[in-house]
Design a protein around this motif. Structure first.
Motif, PDB file in Angstrom:
ATOM      1  N   ARG A 187       0.237  -5.669   5.896  1.00  0.00           N
ATOM      2  CA  ARG A 187       0.804  -4.480   5.216  1.00  0.00           C
ATOM      3  C   ARG A 187      -0.101  -4.019   4.084  1.00  0.00           C
ATOM      4  NH1 ARG A 187       7.184  -6.234   5.056  1.00  0.00           N
ATOM      5  NH2 ARG A 187       7.651  -5.693   7.231  1.00  0.00           N
ATOM      6  N   ILE A 238       1.861  -3.749  -1.794  1.00  0.00           N
ATOM      7  CA  ILE A 238       0.794  -3.296  -2.688  1.00  0.00           C
ATOM      8  C   ILE A 238       1.253  -3.335  -4.133  1.00  0.00           C
ATOM      9  CG2 ILE A 238      -0.569  -1.278  -3.366  1.00  0.00           C
ATOM     10  CD1 ILE A 238      -0.753  -0.562  -0.379  1.00  0.00           C
ATOM     11  N   SER A 275      -3.052  -2.268   5.921  1.00  0.00           N
ATOM     12  CA  SER A 275      -2.684  -0.986   6.532  1.00  0.00           C
ATOM     13  C   SER A 275      -2.255   0.017   5.461  1.00  0.00           C
ATOM     14  CB  SER A 275      -1.569  -1.177   7.568  1.00  0.00           C
ATOM     15  OG  SER A 275      -0.374  -1.633   6.963  1.00  0.00           O
ATOM     16  N   GLY A 276      -1.565  -0.462   4.429  1.00  0.00           N
ATOM     17  CA  GLY A 276      -1.134   0.432   3.352  1.00  0.00           C
ATOM     18  C   GLY A 276      -2.313   1.039   2.621  1.00  0.00           C
ATOM     19  N   ARG A 295      -3.952   3.627   4.888  1.00  0.00           N
ATOM     20  CA  ARG A 295      -3.190   4.900   4.969  1.00  0.00           C
ATOM     21  C   ARG A 295      -3.284   5.685   3.667  1.00  0.00           C
ATOM     22  NH1 ARG A 295       2.130   5.001   8.586  1.00  0.00           N
ATOM     23  NH2 ARG A 295       2.426   2.756   8.631  1.00  0.00           N
ATOM     24  N   LEU A 296      -3.240   4.984   2.561  1.00  0.00           N
ATOM     25  CA  LEU A 296      -3.398   5.665   1.264  1.00  0.00           C
ATOM     26  C   LEU A 296      -4.758   6.342   1.200  1.00  0.00           C
ATOM     27  CD1 LEU A 296      -2.012   3.270  -1.484  1.00  0.00           C
ATOM     28  CD2 LEU A 296      -1.343   5.637  -1.094  1.00  0.00           C
ATOM     29  N   LEU A 325       1.628   8.338  -1.110  1.00  0.00           N
ATOM     30  CA  LEU A 325       2.526   7.181  -1.114  1.00  0.00           C
ATOM     31  C   LEU A 325       3.669   7.358  -0.125  1.00  0.00           C
ATOM     32  CD1 LEU A 325       2.671   6.530  -4.949  1.00  0.00           C
ATOM     33  CD2 LEU A 325       1.705   5.000  -3.244  1.00  0.00           C
ATOM     34  N   GLU A 383       4.888  -1.625   3.109  1.00  0.00           N
ATOM     35  CA  GLU A 383       3.523  -1.466   2.611  1.00  0.00           C
ATOM     36  C   GLU A 383       3.538  -1.189   1.107  1.00  0.00           C
ATOM     37  OE1 GLU A 383       2.382   1.706   5.216  1.00  0.00           O
ATOM     38  OE2 GLU A 383       1.384   0.369   6.656  1.00  0.00           O
ATOM     39  N   ARG A 384       4.415  -0.328   0.656  1.00  0.00           N
ATOM     40  CA  ARG A 384       4.486  -0.012  -0.768  1.00  0.00           C
ATOM     41  C   ARG A 384       4.848  -1.242  -1.585  1.00  0.00           C
ATOM     42  NH1 ARG A 384       6.490   5.621  -2.131  1.00  0.00           N
ATOM     43  NH2 ARG A 384       7.846   4.515  -3.579  1.00  0.00           N
ATOM     44  N   LEU A 401       3.428   5.797   3.262  1.00  0.00           N
ATOM     45  CA  LEU A 401       3.521   4.347   3.447  1.00  0.00           C
ATOM     46  C   LEU A 401       4.940   3.944   3.825  1.00  0.00           C
ATOM     47  CD1 LEU A 401       1.493   2.926   0.423  1.00  0.00           C
ATOM     48  CD2 LEU A 401       0.669   3.704   2.630  1.00  0.00           C
ATOM     49  N   SER A 402       5.013   2.841   4.571  1.00  0.00           N
ATOM     50  CA  SER A 402       6.329   2.260   4.819  1.00  0.00           C
ATOM     51  C   SER A 402       6.781   1.555   3.543  1.00  0.00           C
ATOM     52  CB  SER A 402       6.250   1.251   5.965  1.00  0.00           C
ATOM     53  OG  SER A 402       5.484   0.136   5.558  1.00  0.00           O
ATOM     54  N   GLU A 403       8.072   1.256   3.476  1.00  0.00           N
ATOM     55  CA  GLU A 403       8.572   0.565   2.293  1.00  0.00           C
ATOM     56  C   GLU A 403       7.903  -0.796   2.161  1.00  0.00           C
ATOM     57  OE1 GLU A 403      12.779   0.519   1.931  1.00  0.00           O
ATOM     58  OE2 GLU A 403      12.759  -1.169   0.537  1.00  0.00           O
TER      59      GLU A 403
END
Lengths: 256, 195
Positions: free
Chosen positions: B171, B144, B174-175, B178-179, B133, B140-141, B136-138
């Motif tokens: 986002r 989600i 991409s999130g 990345r996760l 986590l 993206e978080r 992730l960018s804020e």
């Protein structure tokens, strides 16, 4: 009616779709897109698995919930509509052309009881075999298969091996009822079985859904397969059956 | 398969047994996965009784149509959580829930930030997931969290965050990517893993 989404727009929606974060119209279009695009399906599956890893697994399920679930489980499967056995009117030679082997079995909707060396099977998608079954009227299944064969709406599907040596014939009705009516598949050992699969969705990327376990030496079998059926396949599997095919098709055929 | 063997059977084997009317097979699946499904449903619908109904529906659906589980598309756990999530979202989007959610939204937007980590407690995976986590960018978080645990569409998330819809879609995508990469690197994600 919602505007038709472009390929790029559909791809952009795969992440939100996997999180159930799309509108109903968008979801319908993505559903159709996934039916024809295996790569997109795989990507959505990855997104969903990733999201599932975020879920806290340490809570306890509420007490009493399992007992409530268990109480509502059906004891027997719903009945498959099979007409009562008609007096035998067909000449014996005609019936033997349709039926390889028939035995007393269970005629409940998804129940099968194998008695003796002959087999009549009534299967439901997913192969719900009730070993306790009830008295069967095998002639009813044969009669139903014969009736279906004469139905002008019925699709006659020929399944064959790549070399053409082995084949099976299926009669499939628009309401989802179907019958395996003939095959020349070699008998398997007792610890193996043939399993019937309905190939669903886009013919180019069809998804196999189990239509039932046929046993090591199939006879006439009734089954039900609802949805956009593109074809059928039979594989050889372990005796208990499998959730998804673990072997190449022994015979396969497409809907005409 | 004997009852004792069910405890060590794979999830796929249990589903085959469920296809043969084995109550004990469904019970074993319940034992393994119901807690996660209930926790997710409760987080989304915010009501214990509704969450129990969601879980009941999910397991009855597995009982009635075990063939709908496709082992080639993912684990049974993911399948059950996907079912639970979808049904929970349906409940949330019903009109009666919307008012309660609006009130909850008003409280949330007054808070300092979004705490996706609060949802991650599994003792065996917490560290790896927290590490993932952090990648992730804020944005993206937040996207989600609000979409998945809040049961919102990306359009609703965009309104809530005052961001363009395209940005939110991007986002989320991409999130999740990345996760996924981070969890693979940490060893807790990869090819479909059965329990």
């Amino acid at each position: 009616m919602a505007r038709e989404l472009s390929h790029r727009e559909l791809e952009e929606l795969l992440g939100p779709y996997a999180l159930d974060a799309v509108d109903d119209d968008e979801r319908d279009q993505v559903d159709q897109y996934l039916d024809r695009n295996a790569e997109a399906r795989a990507l959505v599956a990855e997104y969903r698995e990733t999201a599932a890893l975020l879920v806290y697994s340490g809570t306890e399920a509420p007490p009493g919930l399992w007992e409530r679930i268990e109480r509502t489980l059906e004891e027997e499967p719903p009945r498959l509509a099979i007409p009562p056995a008609a007096p035998p009117v067909a000449p014996r030679s005609r019936r033997s052309a349709l039926v390889r082997r028939v035995a007393v079995g269970v005629a409940a909707a998804t129940a099968v009881l194998i008695v003796g060396a002959l087999t009549v099977k009534v299967l439901q998608q997913g192969d719900r075999i009730d070993e306790l079954g009830r008295q069967a009227k095998p002639d009813a299944v044969v009669a139903a298969a014969e009736t279906a064969s004469r139905d002008p709406r019925a699709a006659k599907v020929r399944l064959s091996s790549t070399d053409g040596a082995r084949e099976a014939r299926i009669v499939y009705l628009p309401n989802g009822d179907g019958f395996l009516v003939r095959d020349n598949l070699a008998a398997l050992p007792a610890d193996r079985t043939y399993q019937l699969w309905a190939l669903m969705g886009d013919p180019q990327n069809a998804r196999p859904i189990s239509a039932g376990v046929l046993g090591p030496d199939p006879g006439v079998a009734a089954f039900r397969a609802r949805g956009p059926v593109a074809g059928f396949a039979i594989t050889e599997e372990q005796a208990s059956g499998v959730v998804s095919p673990s072997n190449p098709a022994v015979v396969q055929g497409a809907m005409g | 398969m004997k009852t004792g063997e069910l405890r060590v059977a794979s999830d796929a084997q249990l589903v085959v047994a469920i296809g043969r009317f084995r109550h004990d097979a469904l019970s074993e699946v319940y034992h393994r996965h119901a807690a996660a499904a209930f926790g997710l449903a409760r987080r989304i619908v915010g009501d214990r009784a509704l969450a129990e109904e969601v879980v009941q529906e999910v397991f009855l659906r597995l009982w009635n149509a075990p063939d709908r589980f496709d082992a080639s598309r993912g684990s049974l756990r993911t399948y059950l959580l996907t079912q639970a999530h979808g049904r929970s979202v349906d409940v949330v989007r019903a009109e009666a829930s919307r008012r309660a959610r609006e009130e909850r939204d008003a409280r949330m937007t007054s808070e300092a930030g979004y705490d996706l980590e609060r949802e991650v407690w599994d003792l065996t995976q917490a560290e790896q997931v927290r590490g993932a986590l952090e990648r992730l960018s804020e944005g993206e978080r937040s996207a989600i969290e609000l979409a998945y645990f809040g049961g919102r569409t990306y359009r609703e998330v965009a309104l809530l965050l005052d961001e363009p819809e395209g940005t939110v879609k991007s986002r989320i995508r991409s999130g999740l990517g990345r996760l996924r990469d981070a969890l693979i690197d940490s060893g807790i994600a990869g090819p479909w893993r059965e329990s």
